[in-house]
Write a protein that holds these residues in place. Sequence first.
Motif, PDB file in Angstrom:
ATOM      1  N   ILE A  49     -14.484  10.343  -6.523  1.00 19.08           N
ATOM      2  CA  ILE A  49     -13.975  10.491  -5.166  1.00 19.08           C
ATOM      3  C   ILE A  49     -12.455  10.617  -5.175  1.00 19.08           C
ATOM      4  N   HIS A  50     -11.829   9.974  -6.165  1.00 22.75           N
ATOM      5  CA  HIS A  50     -10.369  10.008  -6.205  1.00 22.75           C
ATOM      6  C   HIS A  50      -9.842  11.387  -6.542  1.00 22.75           C
ATOM      7  N   LEU A  53     -10.223  13.456  -3.545  1.00 21.58           N
ATOM      8  CA  LEU A  53      -9.214  13.115  -2.567  1.00 21.58           C
ATOM      9  C   LEU A  53      -7.865  13.697  -2.948  1.00 21.58           C
ATOM     10  N   PHE A  87       0.955   9.184  -5.413  1.00 22.38           N
ATOM     11  CA  PHE A  87      -0.214   8.905  -4.579  1.00 22.38           C
ATOM     12  C   PHE A  87      -1.112  10.139  -4.490  1.00 22.38           C
ATOM     13  N   MET A  90      -3.136  10.422  -7.712  1.00 21.40           N
ATOM     14  CA  MET A  90      -4.143   9.399  -8.010  1.00 21.40           C
ATOM     15  C   MET A  90      -5.116   9.142  -6.869  1.00 21.40           C
ATOM     16  N   GLY A  91      -4.681   9.472  -5.669  1.00 21.87           N
ATOM     17  CA  GLY A  91      -5.564   9.214  -4.526  1.00 21.87           C
ATOM     18  C   GLY A  91      -5.647   7.759  -4.133  1.00 21.87           C
ATOM     19  N   ARG A  92      -4.762   6.951  -4.696  1.00 23.97           N
ATOM     20  CA  ARG A  92      -4.781   5.532  -4.329  1.00 23.97           C
ATOM     21  C   ARG A  92      -3.375   5.061  -3.991  1.00 23.97           C
ATOM     22  N   LEU A  93      -3.297   4.159  -3.033  1.00 28.14           N
ATOM     23  CA  LEU A  93      -2.016   3.598  -2.634  1.00 28.14           C
ATOM     24  C   LEU A  93      -1.725   2.349  -3.452  1.00 28.14           C
ATOM     25  N   GLY A  94      -0.416   1.974  -3.480  1.00 24.92           N
ATOM     26  CA  GLY A  94      -0.017   0.879  -4.348  1.00 24.92           C
ATOM     27  C   GLY A  94      -0.013  -0.497  -3.717  1.00 24.92           C
ATOM     28  N   LEU A 106       0.259  10.174   6.388  1.00 23.15           N
ATOM     29  CA  LEU A 106      -1.140   9.908   6.042  1.00 23.15           C
ATOM     30  C   LEU A 106      -2.115  10.434   7.103  1.00 23.15           C
ATOM     31  N   ASP A 107      -1.587  10.705   8.287  1.00 23.51           N
ATOM     32  CA  ASP A 107      -2.481  11.104   9.382  1.00 23.51           C
ATOM     33  C   ASP A 107      -3.419  12.267   9.059  1.00 23.51           C
ATOM     34  N   LEU A 110      -6.194  11.088   6.669  1.00 24.51           N
ATOM     35  CA  LEU A 110      -7.146  10.198   7.327  1.00 24.51           C
ATOM     36  C   LEU A 110      -8.019  10.974   8.298  1.00 24.51           C
ATOM     37  N   VAL A 113     -10.615  12.846   6.264  1.00 26.24           N
ATOM     38  CA  VAL A 113     -11.647  11.994   5.654  1.00 26.24           C
ATOM     39  C   VAL A 113     -12.504  11.309   6.720  1.00 26.24           C
ATOM     40  N   HIS A 114     -11.840  10.785   7.752  1.00 28.68           N
ATOM     41  CA  HIS A 114     -12.552   9.944   8.717  1.00 28.68           C
ATOM     42  C   HIS A 114     -12.700  10.584  10.095  1.00 28.68           C
ATOM     43  N   SER A 116     -10.404  10.525  12.175  1.00 31.20           N
ATOM     44  CA  SER A 116      -9.696   9.634  13.081  1.00 31.20           C
ATOM     45  C   SER A 116      -8.536   8.994  12.327  1.00 31.20           C
TER      46      SER A 116
ATOM     47  N   PHE B  41      -1.665  -3.801  -4.681  1.00 34.88           N
ATOM     48  CA  PHE B  41      -3.079  -3.606  -4.983  1.00 34.88           C
ATOM     49  C   PHE B  41      -3.282  -3.699  -6.503  1.00 34.88           C
ATOM     50  N   MET B  43      -4.262  -1.897  -8.882  1.00 39.30           N
ATOM     51  CA  MET B  43      -3.790  -0.813  -9.742  1.00 39.30           C
ATOM     52  C   MET B  43      -2.330  -1.010 -10.167  1.00 39.30           C
ATOM     53  N   LEU B  44      -1.503  -1.526  -9.258  1.00 44.91           N
ATOM     54  CA  LEU B  44      -0.078  -1.669  -9.566  1.00 44.91           C
ATOM     55  C   LEU B  44       0.348  -3.107  -9.844  1.00 44.91           C
ATOM     56  N   ARG B 162      -4.054   0.842  11.563  1.00 49.14           N
ATOM     57  CA  ARG B 162      -4.950   1.336  10.509  1.00 49.14           C
ATOM     58  C   ARG B 162      -6.072   0.379  10.153  1.00 49.14           C
ATOM     59  N   SER B 167      -6.780   0.120  -1.098  1.00 47.49           N
ATOM     60  CA  SER B 167      -6.099   0.937  -2.084  1.00 47.49           C
ATOM     61  C   SER B 167      -6.404   2.420  -1.889  1.00 47.49           C
ATOM     62  N   CYS B 168      -7.664   2.718  -1.647  1.00 44.00           N
ATOM     63  CA  CYS B 168      -8.053   4.115  -1.448  1.00 44.00           C
ATOM     64  C   CYS B 168      -8.179   4.385   0.054  1.00 44.00           C
ATOM     65  N   PRO B 169      -7.510   5.431   0.554  1.00 50.48           N
ATOM     66  CA  PRO B 169      -7.571   5.690   1.991  1.00 50.48           C
ATOM     67  C   PRO B 169      -8.977   6.021   2.505  1.00 50.48           C
ATOM     68  N   GLU B 213     -21.958   6.993  -7.344  1.00 48.10           N
ATOM     69  CA  GLU B 213     -21.179   8.226  -7.302  1.00 48.10           C
ATOM     70  C   GLU B 213     -21.588   9.218  -8.387  1.00 48.10           C
ATOM     71  N   ILE B 228     -17.462   7.416   6.641  1.00 50.90           N
ATOM     72  CA  ILE B 228     -16.354   7.116   7.551  1.00 50.90           C
ATOM     73  C   ILE B 228     -16.162   5.604   7.664  1.00 50.90           C
TER      74      ILE B 228
END
Lengths: 173, 361
Positions: A49-50, A53, A87, A90-94, A106-107, A110, A113-114, A116, B41, B43-44, B162, B167-169, B213, B228
């Motif tokens: 998924i990453h 993304l 970011f 990697m698709g992931r935030l820190g 990010l809007d 998001l 993906v969602h 919304s 998170f 990861m870091l 939000r 970590s993952c959006p 997955e 979602i």
Amino acid sequence: MICQECGKKPATLHFTKIVNGEKTEFHICELCAREKGEGIPGTSNGFSIHSLLSGLLDFESASTVHGFGAKPQPLRCETCGLTYTQFSKMGRLGCSKCYSQFGDKLDPILKRVHGSTAHIGKVPKRAGGQIQIKREIEQLRRDLHEQIEIEEFENAAQLRDQIRELERKVADS
Amino acid sequence: MTKRSFAQHALSDWMKGTGPDADIVISSRIRIARNIRAHPFPMLATNEQAREVMERLTSVAENGRLDGLGKFDTIELSELNELERRVLVEKHLISPNLANESRHGAFILSENEAVSIMVNEEDHLRIQCLYPGFQINEAWEQASRIDDIFEEVADYAYDERRGYLTSCPTNVGTGIRGSVMMHLPALVLSQQINRILSAITQVGLAVRGIYGEGSEALGNLFQISNQITLGQSETEILDNLYSVAKQIIEHERAARGKMLEESRVRLEDRVYRSYGILSHAMILDSKEAAQRLSDVRLGIDLGLIKDVSPQVMNEMMVLTQPGFLQQVFHEKMSPEQRDVRRAELIRQQLISKSDHGGVST
């Protein structure tokens, strides 16, 4: 069954790939699978998924490149040091601050993906007193409008009083 | 429960074959993701920070805060060897990510293995509730209770706009992932499955195979889950999942009914043939085993086979995974050896569970 790639080892990975309705079956051994680097489920190089993304994110940054101008400062989270470019790879935030630091950038992600950009679910009790009340007020306002539209004025008046009460609570705290 | 018992026995609560709609729904799972505000998170995180998070979160179980919900054990990943980790993944008690990639990873496991709380996975905290049958709302209620308990000791990363930050959006907002594991042999046999699955993906749900997955739907087992997590409340998300799963259950039942009515002998032949093969075969690869187990399970659910319990089927599904086989026979095996051992294990199980032998019709 023997691996269809090397023709030597027994095939231990069997998978079916369907692209645009076209079905391809693979029967290969673990070694060849790793070398082939196909998106094989269950192996560490598997399509995740990453990576999907980050595909979206790359597209995002490519479409927002403007003209020639000076090279912009890289967008970076001040708290954990993660850059927006990292970011998008990697698709992931820190850290939790990344969300506010990258803010509206990010809007679009998001949204995609969602569908919304704003949360309407559970609220932590500890942080949530205020938020919960605000949510309740919003809901009551919606109800109020409904009641007025269908001309249920008595109910509307009750709702109005409830809203006032809650608003006082927010102002007091 | 000793620390090792979860790695030796296949049976978890979710495999009991009980619960609503158990003829089609194997299990229902809720997973919620949470993070601590003050720490990066996983990861870091530095090793020091990861250790701190682990200590803080596992202290919740050690201080007895979870006692009202049953008996719990805390296990650090560093205590387990590679095979034990693999077995836990095969039992769905921990994620592959926690098993292979975590630093200072740990999990808090309930005695019946229905609750597994993972620490330092992709997020600081992943609360998983895994129930037998179609009990998605019950699983959510339990997960939410546990969430409230952790919230008392952890200042969650939460943002008014939000929601719960992850970590993952793809998890942000509610942080919730609900999934329902379903056995859909009749929809596969009648070739209705693709139409149904593509419809599912259009209503914000995803379909995966049994091992998550990207994995193939082995043994006609499909996992349906929400995609979602933001912009809908937990209730809306789970109502959507529930109503779609409910419709699939109805379709599968209708397809089974139609098969019994229109091609009973063919169906019986398929079921008994697979039962015969499982009872007597000497070599079974995982793909064939999964398919034959699916046929026999269908036979049990339709009342064609009466002397094997659904629980045995669920157990065998997990027991015959590569990690578990090696655990049961205490040896490292090549794929060919595994196929022999797999067949051996299935034969033993079927004989011991049906003393009077043979098929009752």
